[in-house]
Design a protein around this motif. Sequence first.
Motif, PDB file in Angstrom:
ATOM      1  N   THR A  60      -5.146  13.427  -7.685  1.00  8.54           N
ATOM      2  CA  THR A  60      -5.617  12.243  -6.970  1.00  8.54           C
ATOM      3  C   THR A  60      -6.336  11.301  -7.930  1.00  8.54           C
ATOM      4  O   THR A  60      -6.106  10.091  -7.922  1.00  8.54           O
ATOM      5  N   SER A  63      -3.733   9.556 -10.250  1.00  7.93           N
ATOM      6  CA  SER A  63      -2.951   8.546  -9.535  1.00  7.93           C
ATOM      7  C   SER A  63      -3.790   7.304  -9.254  1.00  7.93           C
ATOM      8  O   SER A  63      -3.348   6.169  -9.469  1.00  7.93           O
ATOM      9  N   ARG A  64      -5.007   7.499  -8.778  1.00 10.11           N
ATOM     10  CA  ARG A  64      -5.864   6.354  -8.455  1.00 10.11           C
ATOM     11  C   ARG A  64      -6.290   5.599  -9.712  1.00 10.11           C
ATOM     12  O   ARG A  64      -6.443   4.376  -9.680  1.00 10.11           O
ATOM     13  N   MET A  67      -3.442   3.356 -10.607  1.00 10.05           N
ATOM     14  CA  MET A  67      -3.371   2.256  -9.643  1.00 10.05           C
ATOM     15  C   MET A  67      -4.496   1.251  -9.863  1.00 10.05           C
ATOM     16  O   MET A  67      -4.354   0.073  -9.528  1.00 10.05           O
ATOM     17  N   HIS A  92       1.054  10.043  -9.453  1.00 13.04           N
ATOM     18  CA  HIS A  92       1.962   9.897  -8.310  1.00 13.04           C
ATOM     19  C   HIS A  92       1.641   8.566  -7.620  1.00 13.04           C
ATOM     20  O   HIS A  92       0.774   8.523  -6.744  1.00 13.04           O
ATOM     21  N   PRO A  93       2.289   7.483  -8.038  1.00 16.74           N
ATOM     22  CA  PRO A  93       1.956   6.185  -7.444  1.00 16.74           C
ATOM     23  C   PRO A  93       2.292   6.132  -5.958  1.00 16.74           C
ATOM     24  O   PRO A  93       3.306   6.660  -5.521  1.00 16.74           O
ATOM     25  N   ALA A  94       1.414   5.481  -5.220  1.00 17.58           N
ATOM     26  CA  ALA A  94       1.624   5.300  -3.786  1.00 17.58           C
ATOM     27  C   ALA A  94       2.749   4.297  -3.554  1.00 17.58           C
ATOM     28  O   ALA A  94       3.039   3.449  -4.405  1.00 17.58           O
ATOM     29  N   GLU A  95       3.364   4.384  -2.398  1.00 16.14           N
ATOM     30  CA  GLU A  95       4.468   3.490  -2.049  1.00 16.14           C
ATOM     31  C   GLU A  95       4.031   2.025  -2.144  1.00 16.14           C
ATOM     32  O   GLU A  95       4.756   1.185  -2.670  1.00 16.14           O
ATOM     33  N   GLU A  96       2.847   1.707  -1.651  1.00 18.09           N
ATOM     34  CA  GLU A  96       2.352   0.336  -1.690  1.00 18.09           C
ATOM     35  C   GLU A  96       2.156  -0.138  -3.129  1.00 18.09           C
ATOM     36  O   GLU A  96       2.416  -1.294  -3.454  1.00 18.09           O
ATOM     37  N   HIS A  97       1.748   0.742  -4.004  1.00 17.35           N
ATOM     38  CA  HIS A  97       1.565   0.386  -5.412  1.00 17.35           C
ATOM     39  C   HIS A  97       2.917   0.058  -6.050  1.00 17.35           C
ATOM     40  O   HIS A  97       3.024  -0.882  -6.843  1.00 17.35           O
ATOM     41  N   LYS A  98       3.954   0.802  -5.694  1.00 17.05           N
ATOM     42  CA  LYS A  98       5.289   0.522  -6.233  1.00 17.05           C
ATOM     43  C   LYS A  98       5.805  -0.816  -5.714  1.00 17.05           C
ATOM     44  O   LYS A  98       6.404  -1.592  -6.471  1.00 17.05           O
TER      45      LYS A  98
END
Length: 131
Positions: A60, A63-64, A67, A92-98
């Motif tokens: 976590t 990933s953060r 981001m 593990h990038p979040a969907e919104e970040h992608k």
Amino acid sequence: MTEEVWAIMRKRADASDSVYIFPSPDNPERPIGSVRKAHDGAVRRAKVKPAFRLYDLRHTYASRAVMAGVDLPTLGALLGHTTIQMTMRYVHPAEEHKKEAARRFENFKALSAIKLAEGRQGVPTISTTLQ
């Protein structure tokens, strides 16, 4: 270590009768035996469902951090990794970040096209609407 974490650690150290920030509950003259056992016990007592592993916190964080704009070499150094490949296992990038990354690239392409058109035609174009 963030300033917030540092402040928490200082507070624990100042309040402790032990030389250890995380002393053994059985003997304050010794450090805690296993962070993993302590974590697993806390998760069990709190009845956290679904349970999570201690290393989930590391994933976590990684990933953060990405981001938030931390570059991979710096993140790797913070995590103690010697290769970017190892660091990538944690990110593990979040969907919104992608989606945001794709939007930024689209804006970059559009602004580049406008600059190219301005250069060839000599006609000024207002491009602030794309930003």
